[in-house]
Structures are given as C-alpha cells and as structure tokens.
Design a protein around this motif. Structure first.
Motif, PDB file in Angstrom:
ATOM      1  N   UNK A 198       0.830  -1.211   0.000  1.00 20.68           N
ATOM      2  CA  UNK A 198       0.000   0.000   0.000  1.00 20.68           C
ATOM      3  C   UNK A 198       0.864   1.259   0.000  1.00 20.68           C
ATOM      4  N   UNK A 199       2.021   1.192   0.638  1.00 14.53           N
ATOM      5  CA  UNK A 199       2.897   2.356   0.742  1.00 14.53           C
ATOM      6  C   UNK A 199       3.827   2.529  -0.453  1.00 14.53           C
ATOM      7  N   UNK A 200       3.756   1.607  -1.411  1.00 13.26           N
ATOM      8  CA  UNK A 200       4.470   1.823  -2.659  1.00 13.26           C
ATOM      9  C   UNK A 200       5.738   1.025  -2.871  1.00 13.26           C
ATOM     10  N   UNK A 201       5.902  -0.091  -2.158  1.00 18.28           N
ATOM     11  CA  UNK A 201       7.103  -0.909  -2.351  1.00 18.28           C
ATOM     12  C   UNK A 201       7.150  -1.473  -3.762  1.00 18.28           C
ATOM     13  N   UNK A 202       8.341  -1.486  -4.339  1.00 20.01           N
ATOM     14  CA  UNK A 202       8.575  -2.138  -5.622  1.00 20.01           C
ATOM     15  C   UNK A 202       8.947  -3.601  -5.409  1.00 20.01           C
ATOM     16  N   UNK A 203       9.717  -3.833  -4.334  1.00 19.80           N
ATOM     17  CA  UNK A 203      10.173  -5.164  -3.953  1.00 19.80           C
ATOM     18  C   UNK A 203       9.751  -5.452  -2.519  1.00 19.80           C
ATOM     19  N   UNK A 204       9.522  -6.737  -2.219  1.00 20.09           N
ATOM     20  CA  UNK A 204       9.406  -7.219  -0.847  1.00 20.09           C
ATOM     21  C   UNK A 204      10.574  -8.158  -0.613  1.00 20.09           C
ATOM     22  N   UNK A 205      11.339  -7.929   0.453  1.00 19.56           N
ATOM     23  CA  UNK A 205      12.504  -8.756   0.760  1.00 19.56           C
ATOM     24  C   UNK A 205      12.202  -9.570   2.014  1.00 19.56           C
ATOM     25  N   UNK A 206      11.914 -10.858   1.820  1.00 19.16           N
ATOM     26  CA  UNK A 206      11.449 -11.732   2.899  1.00 19.16           C
ATOM     27  C   UNK A 206      12.636 -12.517   3.459  1.00 19.16           C
ATOM     28  N   UNK A 207      12.774 -12.488   4.785  1.00 19.35           N
ATOM     29  CA  UNK A 207      13.884 -13.193   5.405  1.00 19.35           C
ATOM     30  C   UNK A 207      13.468 -13.928   6.668  1.00 19.35           C
ATOM     31  N   UNK A 208      14.033 -15.127   6.873  1.00 20.09           N
ATOM     32  CA  UNK A 208      13.717 -15.896   8.054  1.00 20.09           C
ATOM     33  C   UNK A 208      14.911 -16.220   8.924  1.00 20.09           C
ATOM     34  N   UNK A 209      16.077 -15.685   8.537  1.00 23.17           N
ATOM     35  CA  UNK A 209      17.316 -15.944   9.284  1.00 23.17           C
ATOM     36  C   UNK A 209      17.831 -14.609   9.797  1.00 23.17           C
ATOM     37  N   UNK A 210      17.804 -14.406  11.087  1.00 20.64           N
ATOM     38  CA  UNK A 210      18.282 -13.148  11.647  1.00 20.64           C
ATOM     39  C   UNK A 210      19.778 -13.007  11.406  1.00 20.64           C
ATOM     40  N   UNK A 211      20.177 -11.888  10.821  1.00 27.09           N
ATOM     41  CA  UNK A 211      21.597 -11.658  10.504  1.00 27.09           C
ATOM     42  C   UNK A 211      22.222 -10.619  11.428  1.00 27.09           C
ATOM     43  N   UNK A 212      21.569 -10.331  12.555  1.00 24.81           N
ATOM     44  CA  UNK A 212      22.194  -9.410  13.497  1.00 24.81           C
ATOM     45  C   UNK A 212      23.453 -10.062  14.070  1.00 24.81           C
ATOM     46  N   UNK A 213      24.442  -9.272  14.470  1.00 24.74           N
ATOM     47  CA  UNK A 213      25.674  -9.853  15.011  1.00 24.74           C
ATOM     48  C   UNK A 213      25.406 -10.820  16.155  1.00 24.74           C
ATOM     49  N   UNK A 214      25.971 -12.024  16.044  1.00 23.36           N
ATOM     50  CA  UNK A 214      25.816 -13.012  17.090  1.00 23.36           C
ATOM     51  C   UNK A 214      24.512 -13.777  17.072  1.00 23.36           C
ATOM     52  N   UNK A 215      23.730 -13.625  16.001  1.00 24.58           N
ATOM     53  CA  UNK A 215      22.445 -14.318  15.927  1.00 24.58           C
ATOM     54  C   UNK A 215      22.640 -15.835  15.972  1.00 24.58           C
TER      55      UNK A 215
END
Length: 260
Positions: free
Chosen positions: A32-49
């Motif tokens: 609704x807000x105008x995204x061209x792409x949706x980037x779906x992720x299921x693996x947290x990539x924060x440091x030390x995840x």
C-alpha cells in the motif's frame, strides 16, 4: 525494497514478525505504501544471531512467500538467504531474486542454483557468518579491501552463470559504526562494478550509535542517509519504512529535473 522479517529476534524490535498475522499485515502495508520489492527473510543476521537450519528457515518464511506471490503478482519478491537449500526452495516457488548477505562465501553453490533459475542475485560484502562477523572487522584499507573481496566473489558468480547481479557494500556486516560511515562516504566507488547498487542502512547502528539514540528513533537519520545514497548512485533502498522511503525517492527525483 520493503523488509519483511519473519524472525523473532531482528535487531529492530518493530520488524519482528514471527506470526503469519503480523507478516500479512506488514506485506499489505508495504505494498500500500508503494514498495517495488518485498525482501522476505527468516534468518536473523544481526551480530551473534543464533544459527538455524534450512528447514526452520523455510518454515519461517513459507507463508510470507506464498502470500506475497499469490496476492501481489505485480510486486517483485526477494528472499534474503545465504543457505542454498532455502534458495532452491523459494526459487521453485517463483520468487524473483535471491539476496545473499554472504555473497556466496558460506554456500558457494547458491550461485549455480540461482543462475539455473535466471533470476537476479544480490551479492553483498560480508566476512565470516552472522555469528563471527563482528570479530572480522580489521582492515588495513577498508574501501580497497571491500572492493577487492566483492570483486573476487563477483568473478565467481559470473563464472557460475549469474548475469543479473546487484552489489551491496554490506553496511553493518563485519564493519563497525565508524567503518560503516567511512564506507558510506565513498559509496560512489562501487559504481566501478557497473552493476545496480543496493543500499541497506535502515535504522542500523551506524545511525543510532552516531546520534546516541536507539533503532526506534532512527527513522529521520535513515531518511537523511537514504537521500545521500541516492545522490551517490544507489538504485535500490532496502528499508523498514516504505512510505518514508518512497517520499524520499519522489522528492529526490523531482529536484533533479523530473518536475512533473
């Protein structure tokens, strides 16, 4: 590019969407807000995840992938993964891009898997894994080493048959806040690859640590850096807040000759 985190432990608490109800609501909002792409992720990539298996990662994202593909056929769907089995699964479902934070370092076979489906691939700079990258941020010449390391992986990706490659400098990955700002200052240098450039700095520590705030209060700083990134050649902005990013792109564009 609107971020759809299907994780319980993303660094930005408001982006944690581990239930299908939250995922559906966020996907609808991004579109609704105008995204061209949706980037779906299921693996947290924060440091030390914490590391998770391919099967658990697939289980986390499969609703968001199927819902996005079925409900919004006009939107491009990306999956943020470095695990080759996950990439294979989502490509078979029909996703349009693989966004690999490891740039093929963790699972090199992801190059050939993606190439076989003839979809674009985001090659990001990182060292190590999310579990080890924070300890791998020693550089003699930051810009030179990041470019050389990206270039090495880019050659391997092309040799594996990938043709449509997007470059991501990897802000926050094996780089501290000061190094992120230094790399951002030289963002134009990444145009030497002659590939589209993705910038993902949304609400990251390079913003909130510099401003001595937290991720929840870093939207204004994100918009400022996204504007500068556009000036420096960014083609894709990966963001948590699509509405504000679309406004940034619109105003940036209209102040550079596109007045209508």
């Amino acid at each position: 590019m609107g971020i759809v985190n299907c994780t319980p432990d993303s660094f930005y608490s408001d982006s944690r969407n581990s239930t299908i109800e939250k995922q559906q609501k966020l996907i609808d909002l991004h579109v609704q807000n105008g995204a061209t792409w949706l980037d779906i992720g299921g693996y947290s990539s924060r440091p030390g995840a914490t590391h998770i298996s391919e099967s658990e990662e697939i289980e986390r994202i499969k609703f968001a992938v199927s819902y996005s593909l079925e409900t919004y056929p006009g939107i491009k769907i990306s999956v943020d993964t470095f695990q080759s089995g996950v990439a294979s699964y989502v490509l078979e479902q029909g996703v349009h891009l693989i966004n690999d934070i490891s740039g093929g370092l963790v699972n090199p076979e992801i190059f050939s898997i993606t190439a076989a489906h003839q979809v674009p691939y985001v090659l990001m700079h990182m060292r190590g894994t999310p579990q080890t990258m924070a300890q791998l941020n020693t550089y003699d010449n930051l810009l030179k080493e990041v470019i050389v390391e990206l270039g090495s992986q880019l050659e391997k990706a092309r040799a594996a048959g990938l043709k449509d490659i997007v470059i991501d400098p990897g802000f926050g990955f094996a780089k501290n806040s000061v190094q992120n700002l230094e790399l951002f200052a030289y963002l134009e240098a990444f145009q030497l690859f002659d590939c589209p450039l993705l910038v993902g700095i949304s609400r990251k520590s390079m913003i909130y640590k510099t401003l001595e705030i937290d991720a929840a209060d870093s939207l204004n700083g994100t918009s400022v850096l996204n504007t500068i990134a556009l000036d420096k050649g960014a083609n894709i902005l990966r963001v948590h807040d699509v509405k504000e990013a679309v406004e940034t792109v619109t105003l940036w564009s209209k102040t550079r000759g596109n007045y209508q």
